[in-house]
Design a protein around this motif. Sequence first.
Motif, PDB file in Angstrom:
ATOM      1  N   VAL A  10      -9.237   1.500  -0.773  1.00  0.00           N
ATOM      2  CA  VAL A  10      -9.487   0.565  -1.559  1.00  0.00           C
ATOM      3  C   VAL A  10      -9.090   0.670  -2.837  1.00  0.00           C
ATOM      4  O   VAL A  10      -8.344  -0.180  -3.303  1.00  0.00           O
ATOM      5  CB  VAL A  10     -11.080  -0.103  -1.324  1.00  0.00           C
ATOM      6  N   GLN A  11      -9.434   1.739  -3.458  1.00  0.00           N
ATOM      7  CA  GLN A  11      -8.872   1.942  -5.075  1.00  0.00           C
ATOM      8  C   GLN A  11      -7.511   2.056  -5.092  1.00  0.00           C
ATOM      9  O   GLN A  11      -6.782   1.468  -5.966  1.00  0.00           O
ATOM     10  CB  GLN A  11      -9.717   3.129  -5.470  1.00  0.00           C
ATOM     11  N   LEU A  12      -6.929   2.895  -3.936  1.00  0.00           N
ATOM     12  CA  LEU A  12      -5.439   3.097  -3.923  1.00  0.00           C
ATOM     13  C   LEU A  12      -4.766   1.744  -3.911  1.00  0.00           C
ATOM     14  O   LEU A  12      -3.851   1.267  -4.427  1.00  0.00           O
ATOM     15  CB  LEU A  12      -5.200   4.083  -2.854  1.00  0.00           C
ATOM     16  N   MET A  13      -5.361   0.789  -3.077  1.00  0.00           N
ATOM     17  CA  MET A  13      -4.975  -0.499  -2.651  1.00  0.00           C
ATOM     18  C   MET A  13      -4.971  -1.466  -3.955  1.00  0.00           C
ATOM     19  O   MET A  13      -3.830  -2.019  -4.274  1.00  0.00           O
ATOM     20  CB  MET A  13      -5.436  -1.204  -1.466  1.00  0.00           C
ATOM     21  N   MET A  19      -0.625  -2.330 -10.198  1.00  0.00           N
ATOM     22  CA  MET A  19       0.942  -1.963 -10.758  1.00  0.00           C
ATOM     23  C   MET A  19       1.910  -2.961 -10.216  1.00  0.00           C
ATOM     24  O   MET A  19       2.848  -3.024 -11.138  1.00  0.00           O
ATOM     25  CB  MET A  19       1.180  -0.555 -10.131  1.00  0.00           C
ATOM     26  N   LEU A  20       1.937  -3.475  -9.114  1.00  0.00           N
ATOM     27  CA  LEU A  20       2.834  -4.378  -8.713  1.00  0.00           C
ATOM     28  C   LEU A  20       2.899  -5.623  -9.606  1.00  0.00           C
ATOM     29  O   LEU A  20       3.906  -6.367 -10.143  1.00  0.00           O
ATOM     30  CB  LEU A  20       2.827  -4.727  -7.219  1.00  0.00           C
ATOM     31  N   VAL A  55       2.057   5.489  -4.413  1.00  0.00           N
ATOM     32  CA  VAL A  55       1.151   5.107  -3.328  1.00  0.00           C
ATOM     33  C   VAL A  55       1.280   5.900  -2.220  1.00  0.00           C
ATOM     34  O   VAL A  55       0.117   6.155  -1.706  1.00  0.00           O
ATOM     35  CB  VAL A  55       1.124   3.613  -3.297  1.00  0.00           C
ATOM     36  N   PHE A  56       2.172   6.161  -1.885  1.00  0.00           N
ATOM     37  CA  PHE A  56       2.625   7.104  -0.692  1.00  0.00           C
ATOM     38  C   PHE A  56       2.113   8.503  -0.899  1.00  0.00           C
ATOM     39  O   PHE A  56       1.887   9.155  -0.188  1.00  0.00           O
ATOM     40  CB  PHE A  56       4.269   7.126  -0.283  1.00  0.00           C
TER      41      PHE A  56
END
Length: 384
Positions: A10-13, A19-20, A55-56
């Motif tokens: 969730v934090q990564l999302m 960032m986007l 992200v990847f």
Amino acid sequence: RKPSGRLEVVQLMEAMDSMLEKAGVDNKLVGVTGPSQLHNVLELMKTEQNIYNIVFHELIRQVSVDCIERGQLLSKLRQRYVSLLERIPQQMKTLYKEMMAQRLVDRHIAEELFYFKESVAQLTRELYEVREHDRKVTREAEQAQQELATAVREAEMNANLVEEYRELYELQRARLEEQILLLRQERDIWSSAAHDLALKVIDRNRLILARRLYVSEKTLIKLLKHFIVLLASQDTRDLADLQEETEQFRQMLGHIGAEIDCCEESSKEKLHAVRRGLTRWLQYFQDNILGGPTFRGMTSLLLFFQMLNEDLQQYEGEVYLTKMESLKNVARLQEHWTKLGHTVLNRHRDFNGALPPEHAAMEEINQRACELCQQYQIRISGDN
């Protein structure tokens, strides 16, 4: 390492969305900041790709915690996907360059088409003008041809008329020649008859004096013809001699005149030099005492006297005699051609014994020549 949980995903999302959003990927109203819209899109794609790579990378790390092989496969897939995305901008740039080149070509073709259209329009106008000029020239040529045909017809008519006049002239000339021939024959017949009749009358009446007069007349006519030829030949020779002597007289007199002018000019220069020198010495005598210690002008005075003596020699001695002898030769030549002219003119008196009008002109020339010789004699003697 500790396995990843749902919280990290969730934090990564949330980090990816943040960032986007900061990169402005979803903003459709982003302006053009690069050279073109394509460059702006490529920069945006590069930024978005960097976000996806981050992200990847984190997602692969989280997956690798549970299964290393799954993480490796996902990493390999990410690399392939990144390689694919990196080729897309290059292809887009190539396509963009080709598109711009095509636009330039299209623009150049459009300009060429425009110029071609203008040239075609100009050629059309010129062709129209040429056609109009051709029509005008054609009309003028037709008119000139008609005028030429009319002139040819008139010339043919005039030629026919001239030919008729020539034939009429030939007929008239032939008739007149026949009449003249008949008149000559009649004249010869009458002359022969009169001559025979005169001879018969002379023989019958014994008119010896008339016969002698006839013979004397024939002899006198022959003698007069011979005398006329002789007089003409003699006049020709005398006139040639007269012309030669007058030309010689003119040359000799011109030579004497040039020599006298040269001598007088030289004398004039010498006298001017002497006068200037004497003027200077006179001024010197007025300013200084004659015979003083500063007087050194005896040499100059002697030079002046020598110049005067040399100039005086021209009016006496051998130089004077030579000039006078030349002038006497000129006078004798003048007297000779004057006598020759009188002789020629005396041969051509009229029936009243008067001389021709050229005699007065020759007398005037002779008088002027005598006056000129007298003037030269005065100048040679120095009495002027």
